[in-house]
Design an enzyme around this catalytic site. Sequence first.
Site, PDB file in Angstrom:
ATOM      1  N   GLU A 250      50.038  46.415  50.905  1.00 31.68           N
ATOM      2  CA  GLU A 250      50.461  45.032  51.153  1.00 31.68           C
ATOM      3  C   GLU A 250      51.179  44.603  49.889  1.00 31.68           C
ATOM      4  O   GLU A 250      50.536  44.386  48.862  1.00 31.68           O
ATOM      5  CB  GLU A 250      49.238  44.128  51.403  1.00 31.68           C
ATOM      6  CG  GLU A 250      48.403  44.523  52.600  1.00 31.68           C
ATOM      7  CD  GLU A 250      49.095  44.241  53.922  1.00 31.68           C
ATOM      8  OE1 GLU A 250      50.058  43.441  53.950  1.00 31.68           O
ATOM      9  OE2 GLU A 250      48.683  44.831  54.931  1.00 31.68           O
TER      10      GLU A 250
ATOM     11  N   CYS B 247      51.680  35.722  48.455  1.00 33.29           N
ATOM     12  CA  CYS B 247      52.605  36.729  48.988  1.00 33.29           C
ATOM     13  C   CYS B 247      53.340  36.182  50.209  1.00 33.29           C
ATOM     14  O   CYS B 247      54.390  36.686  50.577  1.00 33.29           O
ATOM     15  CB  CYS B 247      51.830  37.991  49.353  1.00 33.29           C
ATOM     16  SG  CYS B 247      50.426  37.656  50.420  1.00 33.29           S
TER      17      CYS B 247
HETATM   18  P1  NAP Z   1      50.223  44.083  40.406  1.00 36.40           P
HETATM   19  O1  NAP Z   1      50.552  43.892  38.978  1.00 36.40           O
HETATM   20  O2  NAP Z   1      51.010  45.056  41.181  1.00 36.40           O
HETATM   21  O3  NAP Z   1      48.659  44.474  40.423  1.00 36.40           O
HETATM   22  C1  NAP Z   1      47.982  44.605  41.627  1.00 36.40           C
HETATM   23  C2  NAP Z   1      46.713  45.384  41.413  1.00 36.40           C
HETATM   24  O4  NAP Z   1      47.040  46.732  41.079  1.00 36.40           O
HETATM   25  C3  NAP Z   1      45.845  44.881  40.269  1.00 36.40           C
HETATM   26  O5  NAP Z   1      44.487  44.970  40.645  1.00 36.40           O
HETATM   27  C4  NAP Z   1      46.154  45.857  39.157  1.00 36.40           C
HETATM   28  O6  NAP Z   1      45.115  45.962  38.213  1.00 36.40           O
HETATM   29  C5  NAP Z   1      46.277  47.120  39.955  1.00 36.40           C
HETATM   30  N1  NAP Z   1      46.957  48.192  39.257  1.00 36.40           N
HETATM   31  C6  NAP Z   1      48.070  48.124  38.497  1.00 36.40           C
HETATM   32  N2  NAP Z   1      48.391  49.359  38.054  1.00 36.40           N
HETATM   33  C7  NAP Z   1      47.451  50.206  38.537  1.00 36.40           C
HETATM   34  C8  NAP Z   1      47.220  51.606  38.410  1.00 36.40           C
HETATM   35  N3  NAP Z   1      48.047  52.391  37.719  1.00 36.40           N
HETATM   36  N4  NAP Z   1      46.140  52.133  39.041  1.00 36.40           N
HETATM   37  C9  NAP Z   1      45.298  51.357  39.767  1.00 36.40           C
HETATM   38  N5  NAP Z   1      45.471  50.025  39.902  1.00 36.40           N
HETATM   39  C10 NAP Z   1      46.537  49.458  39.304  1.00 36.40           C
HETATM   40  O7  NAP Z   1      50.283  42.724  41.208  1.00 36.40           O
HETATM   41  P2  NAP Z   1      49.703  41.296  40.786  1.00 36.40           P
HETATM   42  O8  NAP Z   1      50.571  40.772  39.687  1.00 36.40           O
HETATM   43  O9  NAP Z   1      48.241  41.343  40.604  1.00 36.40           O
HETATM   44  O10 NAP Z   1      49.948  40.449  42.119  1.00 36.40           O
HETATM   45  C11 NAP Z   1      51.139  39.812  42.436  1.00 36.40           C
HETATM   46  C12 NAP Z   1      51.921  40.609  43.455  1.00 36.40           C
HETATM   47  O11 NAP Z   1      51.096  40.912  44.572  1.00 36.40           O
HETATM   48  C13 NAP Z   1      53.082  39.832  44.010  1.00 36.40           C
HETATM   49  O12 NAP Z   1      54.191  40.682  44.056  1.00 36.40           O
HETATM   50  C14 NAP Z   1      52.630  39.448  45.424  1.00 36.40           C
HETATM   51  O13 NAP Z   1      53.679  39.272  46.343  1.00 36.40           O
HETATM   52  C15 NAP Z   1      51.773  40.599  45.793  1.00 36.40           C
HETATM   53  N6  NAP Z   1      50.779  40.210  46.790  1.00 36.40           N
HETATM   54  C16 NAP Z   1      50.872  40.730  48.043  1.00 36.40           C
HETATM   55  C17 NAP Z   1      49.946  40.364  49.019  1.00 36.40           C
HETATM   56  C18 NAP Z   1      50.020  40.913  50.408  1.00 36.40           C
HETATM   57  O14 NAP Z   1      49.046  40.774  51.134  1.00 36.40           O
HETATM   58  N7  NAP Z   1      51.108  41.517  50.812  1.00 36.40           N
HETATM   59  C19 NAP Z   1      48.914  39.486  48.703  1.00 36.40           C
HETATM   60  C20 NAP Z   1      48.841  38.982  47.415  1.00 36.40           C
HETATM   61  C21 NAP Z   1      49.786  39.351  46.469  1.00 36.40           C
HETATM   62  P3  NAP Z   1      45.220  45.295  36.755  1.00 36.40           P
HETATM   63  O15 NAP Z   1      45.289  43.840  36.965  1.00 36.40           O
HETATM   64  O16 NAP Z   1      43.993  45.772  36.096  1.00 36.40           O
HETATM   65  O17 NAP Z   1      46.489  45.841  36.153  1.00 36.40           O
END
Ligand code: NAP
Length: 520
Positions: free
Chosen positions: A256, A295
């Site tokens: 997602e 999102c």
């Molecule tokens: P993100 O930076 O991509 O991080 C998402 C998750 O991935 C976090 O828990 C992060 O952990 C983890 N992560 C990052 N690198 C990783 C790795 N190498 N191995 C395992 N886990 C890893 O996104 P965000 O800034 O938290 O969220 C914002 C984004 O999410 C926006 O683009 C938004 O559109 C999207 N979003 C989508 C939905 C949907 O349902 N489609 C819902 C909500 C948000 P850490 O924080 O520890 O790095």
Amino acid sequence: MKTLKSYVCGKWHAAGSGFVPLHDPATEEEIARVSSAGVDFGAALDHARRRGAPALAALTFAERGQILKAMSKALRDHRDVLIELSRVNNGATAGDGAFDVDGASGTLAFYAAYARRLGERRSLVEGEGVPLARTDGFWGQHLLVSRQGVAVHVNAFNFPAWGLAEKAACSLLAGVPAITKPATATAMVTERAVEILVAEGVLPEGALQLVCGSTGDLLDRLGPQDVLAFTGSADTALRLRQGANLLAANVRVNVEADSLNAAVLAPDVAEGSPAFELFVKDVVREMTQKAGQKCTAVRRILVPVERVGVVTEALAARLGAVVTGNPADESVTMGPLATAHQLADAERGVAELAQGARIVHGTGRRADGAGSPPGKGWFLAPTLLRADDARGAGAVHRREVFGPVATLLPYHGGADEAAEVNALGGGTLVTSVYSDDDVWVSDFVAHGGAATGRLYVGSAGAAEAAPGSGLVLPQSLHGGPGRAGGGEELGGEVGLKLYMQRLALQGARDMVQRVAGVET
Ligand code: NAP
């Protein structure tokens, strides 16, 4: 200062090193620290496999539903403390915190009720049985059975309660234990929620574990029956999908990701009509709720060219009434962005959008917030841009600015043209259209239905009851094609399928039907 812990192997684990600080985004004050150093991820997986999986497998859907019901109640009983933590760690207003926390308990309650309807079964029957020979001697029936693995749930920073619950509801009901990992920056709410669930004793041992901080080598240890359900940015999704072990072991991965959601005003909607008012109300809510950090927030606003002026004025008037600041201050209606990184990224993003559009409301730059010391807090007031050429708006169709930012795009009124412009975003979680004209909406579905996971139609008939395009309801699919990740969550039974294996059961008709539990 609080040190967040992980809950693994039936114990709370406190790390001794590798800490990342967490902040109150309205004041920048350091409030907690997080690390998963020392977590034995192999042992956590083993615990889920040996303890959680058999405990859930022994239960019917209805019995698992009782667990979800108890989880829902536990979170509801502690909603005030969770909402307060949302304020402190996410900068959420009370309304935004409730949106997350009540969304969590509501989704669990929905799946608890759904489980009652599934009843005393452990597998799902899919479709009708079919003859596979000229006689009933050989018959086929598709079944969905629980995968015999572990689900790893990686969540985004913006929904620390709902993200935990919406994924746990589906995987636990499907009979698959979960290891949940909140985004580090806002892990306080998730940690507290799991603490509440553990303290209330509502879960079988091993059914739900929590990792606060990095996932270490967890993803490298997943096997062919395991599932990775990821929510976050498209960039992280791309990196994770390429993990050598995930590819080699064919781990099921659901993504997602982000989405350039569009709201489209159709040409039949007159200024001042119920559909027009709903459109303006929805767009402003979807730009400013959770400071645009959803999102499903509206990023692109398509308006017939002759209405752009009127719509700009209507939106600017409402956006001008938004009070940006510290949610601890009662006058504030929109909080800060969650981290310094998010603010810097949003400022850079607006600058990129401004290469193909111009700012018509707000500045796209940090501002001081009401109730916070000058110079402190990661505030971005609502910012509206306007492009003259919808197709040539460049970054508007490529760059997600994760904040209270959207761009107006003029079009000539055709449903096919609106669908084509919407599709430039590469696939959305939700597209909303505002029209009272069935023919126009049907045309939009025909030309553009495949470019979105959910089509929200605002009309006079829906104006009273429509909850806003950004609301993700457990009854309906959440997920979208292409850029949105291509994943599928929620949507009743759809959400369970990620955690279940489709099995074609073949044999003599009467035996197949008895084994499948199908009435003969
Ligand atoms: P993100 O930076 O991509 O991080 C998402 C998750 O991935 C976090 O828990 C992060 O952990 C983890 N992560 C990052 N690198 C990783 C790795 N190498 N191995 C395992 N886990 C890893 O996104 P965000 O800034 O938290 O969220 C914002 C984004 O999410 C926006 O683009 C938004 O559109 C999207 N979003 C989508 C939905 C949907 O349902 N489609 C819902 C909500 C948000 P850490 O924080 O520890 O790095």
